[in-house]
Design a protein around this motif. Structure first.
Motif, PDB file in Angstrom:
ATOM      1  N   LEU A   3       0.836  -1.197   0.000  1.00  0.00           N
ATOM      2  CA  LEU A   3       0.000   0.000   0.000  1.00  0.00           C
ATOM      3  C   LEU A   3       0.871   1.247   0.000  1.00  0.00           C
ATOM      4  CD1 LEU A   3      -2.704  -1.131   2.600  1.00  0.00           C
ATOM      5  CD2 LEU A   3      -2.949  -1.003   0.119  1.00  0.00           C
ATOM      6  N   TYR A   4       0.390   2.286  -0.658  1.00  0.00           N
ATOM      7  CA  TYR A   4       1.183   3.497  -0.857  1.00  0.00           C
ATOM      8  C   TYR A   4       0.314   4.739  -0.666  1.00  0.00           C
ATOM      9  CZ  TYR A   4       3.699  -0.069  -3.574  1.00  0.00           C
ATOM     10  OH  TYR A   4       4.317  -1.217  -3.990  1.00  0.00           O
ATOM     11  N   TRP A   5       0.934   5.809  -0.127  1.00  0.00           N
ATOM     12  CA  TRP A   5       0.340   7.147  -0.130  1.00  0.00           C
ATOM     13  C   TRP A   5       1.235   8.067  -0.955  1.00  0.00           C
ATOM     14  CZ3 TRP A   5      -4.360   8.549   0.938  1.00  0.00           C
ATOM     15  CH2 TRP A   5      -5.106   7.885   1.915  1.00  0.00           C
ATOM     16  N   TYR A   6       0.595   8.789  -1.905  1.00  0.00           N
ATOM     17  CA  TYR A   6       1.285   9.781  -2.711  1.00  0.00           C
ATOM     18  C   TYR A   6       0.614  11.145  -2.504  1.00  0.00           C
ATOM     19  CZ  TYR A   6       3.384   5.985  -5.498  1.00  0.00           C
ATOM     20  OH  TYR A   6       4.090   4.886  -5.923  1.00  0.00           O
TER      21      TYR A   6
ATOM     22  N   LEU B 298       3.590  13.318  -8.961  1.00  0.00           N
ATOM     23  CA  LEU B 298       3.241  12.707  -7.692  1.00  0.00           C
ATOM     24  C   LEU B 298       4.511  12.348  -6.924  1.00  0.00           C
ATOM     25  CD1 LEU B 298       0.732  12.095  -9.637  1.00  0.00           C
ATOM     26  CD2 LEU B 298       0.246  10.267  -8.026  1.00  0.00           C
ATOM     27  N   GLN B 299       4.438  12.501  -5.618  1.00  0.00           N
ATOM     28  CA  GLN B 299       5.573  12.174  -4.760  1.00  0.00           C
ATOM     29  C   GLN B 299       5.146  11.114  -3.759  1.00  0.00           C
ATOM     30  OE1 GLN B 299       6.856  15.208  -1.935  1.00  0.00           O
ATOM     31  NE2 GLN B 299       8.977  14.612  -2.244  1.00  0.00           N
ATOM     32  N   LEU B 300       5.932  10.056  -3.671  1.00  0.00           N
ATOM     33  CA  LEU B 300       5.642   8.995  -2.716  1.00  0.00           C
ATOM     34  C   LEU B 300       5.903   9.490  -1.298  1.00  0.00           C
ATOM     35  CD1 LEU B 300       4.941   6.005  -2.163  1.00  0.00           C
ATOM     36  CD2 LEU B 300       7.393   5.514  -2.404  1.00  0.00           C
ATOM     37  N   LEU B 301       4.908   9.328  -0.415  1.00  0.00           N
ATOM     38  CA  LEU B 301       5.040   9.737   0.977  1.00  0.00           C
ATOM     39  C   LEU B 301       5.354   8.547   1.881  1.00  0.00           C
ATOM     40  CD1 LEU B 301       1.931  12.096   1.271  1.00  0.00           C
ATOM     41  CD2 LEU B 301       4.304  12.733   0.754  1.00  0.00           C
TER      42      LEU B 301
ATOM     43  N   ILE C   4       5.552   0.410   8.149  1.00  0.00           N
ATOM     44  CA  ILE C   4       5.438   1.666   7.412  1.00  0.00           C
ATOM     45  C   ILE C   4       6.830   2.197   7.127  1.00  0.00           C
ATOM     46  CG2 ILE C   4       4.465   3.985   7.380  1.00  0.00           C
ATOM     47  CD1 ILE C   4       2.345   1.841   7.731  1.00  0.00           C
ATOM     48  N   SER C   5       7.052   2.598   5.873  1.00  0.00           N
ATOM     49  CA  SER C   5       8.297   3.275   5.511  1.00  0.00           C
ATOM     50  C   SER C   5       7.955   4.671   5.027  1.00  0.00           C
ATOM     51  CB  SER C   5       9.015   2.509   4.401  1.00  0.00           C
ATOM     52  OG  SER C   5       9.430   1.255   4.857  1.00  0.00           O
ATOM     53  N   SER C   6       8.699   5.637   5.539  1.00  0.00           N
ATOM     54  CA  SER C   6       8.486   7.030   5.172  1.00  0.00           C
ATOM     55  C   SER C   6       9.535   7.439   4.158  1.00  0.00           C
ATOM     56  CB  SER C   6       8.583   7.913   6.404  1.00  0.00           C
ATOM     57  OG  SER C   6       8.530   9.272   6.050  1.00  0.00           O
ATOM     58  N   GLU C   7       9.085   8.104   3.109  1.00  0.00           N
ATOM     59  CA  GLU C   7      10.015   8.496   2.060  1.00  0.00           C
ATOM     60  C   GLU C   7      10.537   9.908   2.201  1.00  0.00           C
ATOM     61  OE1 GLU C   7      11.400   6.580  -0.575  1.00  0.00           O
ATOM     62  OE2 GLU C   7      10.736   5.230   1.014  1.00  0.00           O
ATOM     63  N   VAL C   8       9.750  10.798   2.767  1.00  0.00           N
ATOM     64  CA  VAL C   8      10.180  12.183   2.930  1.00  0.00           C
ATOM     65  C   VAL C   8       9.797  12.651   4.322  1.00  0.00           C
ATOM     66  CG1 VAL C   8      10.131  12.810   0.501  1.00  0.00           C
ATOM     67  CG2 VAL C   8       8.057  12.999   1.839  1.00  0.00           C
ATOM     68  N   PRO C   9      10.684  13.427   4.973  1.00  0.00           N
ATOM     69  CA  PRO C   9      10.327  13.961   6.294  1.00  0.00           C
ATOM     70  C   PRO C   9       9.210  14.982   6.146  1.00  0.00           C
ATOM     71  CG  PRO C   9      12.402  14.889   5.527  1.00  0.00           C
ATOM     72  CD  PRO C   9      12.012  13.827   4.534  1.00  0.00           C
ATOM     73  N   GLN C  10       8.228  14.931   7.018  1.00  0.00           N
ATOM     74  CA  GLN C  10       7.084  15.809   6.854  1.00  0.00           C
ATOM     75  C   GLN C  10       6.235  15.802   8.114  1.00  0.00           C
ATOM     76  OE1 GLN C  10       5.206  13.744   3.556  1.00  0.00           O
ATOM     77  NE2 GLN C  10       6.144  11.952   4.473  1.00  0.00           N
ATOM     78  N   ASN C  11       5.136  16.508   8.016  1.00  0.00           N
ATOM     79  CA  ASN C  11       4.204  16.695   9.120  1.00  0.00           C
ATOM     80  C   ASN C  11       3.164  15.586   9.169  1.00  0.00           C
ATOM     81  OD1 ASN C  11       2.944  18.229  11.197  1.00  0.00           O
ATOM     82  ND2 ASN C  11       1.428  18.939   9.703  1.00  0.00           N
TER      83      ASN C  11
END
Lengths: 112, 108
Positions: A33-36, A44-47, A56-63
């Motif tokens: 499963l993916y969130w973009y 689109l950027q993979l989150l 869960i793997s996080s691709e970019v640091p964020q809020n």
């Protein structure tokens, strides 16, 4: 056949409020499963991505954060939304990595 | 990670015309997909094509994996073909990297 559902379709939230977007997949077991996020209508950027419950793997640091409480449920959350969190959020699934990904209809999030 | 470049960024066609969209990758990919995003934002799968050629109606795609590029052909374009076309690839177990898209406008 497999289907993917996202809700809500649109959401308007004030700055500083919490967020919860939900994605569910039907007709398959143990999907990836993916969130973009899509900002400004292009690219689109993979989150986040998940290969199993609680993984869960996080691709970019964020809020934002993601959780997978059940095999076919993927949730995107935030404790306090920022203006920069506005965008179009899409959930996707695949049988496994490097196989075709199939997207939900997306949630359009506006932060005021 | 890989970088994905799409060209042209914008394209205006008269109905009935043919077009070719291109996607270049900075590294080899194991998954390559073409999508069409319609005006409502829905991302529609067109092709899964890590190599070779596929055809679906008026659309076809070719990927030359050894040279790291893929082409999407649209023949006899229709106004309903308008929208943004994305290619995306990955070589890290599912982390799709998207290009910036080609915005196609087909005029009647």
């Amino acid at each position: 056949s497999q289907t993917i559902h996202q809700w809500p379709a649109t959401l308007v939230q004030p700055v500083g409020s919490p967020l919860s977007l939900e994605c569910t997949v039907e007709g398959t077991s143990n999907p990836n499963l993916y969130w973009y996020r899509q900002a400004a209508g292009r690219g689109l950027q993979l989150l986040f991505y998940s290969v199993g419950i609680g993984q869960i793997s996080s691709e970019v640091p964020q809020n934002l954060s993601a959780s997978r409480p059940q095999d076919r449920q993927f949730i995107l959350s935030s404790k306090k939304l920022l203006l920069s969190d506005s965008g179009f959020y899409l959930c996707a699934w695949s049988v496994r990595g490097e196989q075709p990904q199939h997207f939900g209809d997306g949630t359009r999030l506006s932060i005021l | 990670g890989i970088q994905v470049e799409q060209s042209p960024p914008d394209l205006i066609l008269q109905e009935g015309a043919n077009s070719t969209l291109r996607c270049n990758f900075s590294d080899s990919v194991n998954n390559l997909q073409w999508f069409h995003q319609n005006p409502w934002g829905q991302l529609i799968n067109l092709f899964y094509i890590p190599s070779g050629t596929k055809q679906n109606g008026r659309l076809s795609a070719t990927t030359v994996a050894t040279e790291r590029y893929s082409l999407l052909y649209i023949s006899s374009s229709q106004t309903t073909d308008s929208g943004v076309y994305f290619c995306a690839g990955d070589n890290q177990g599912g982390k799709l990297i998207f290009g910036q898209g080609t915005e196609l406008s087909v005029k009647p």
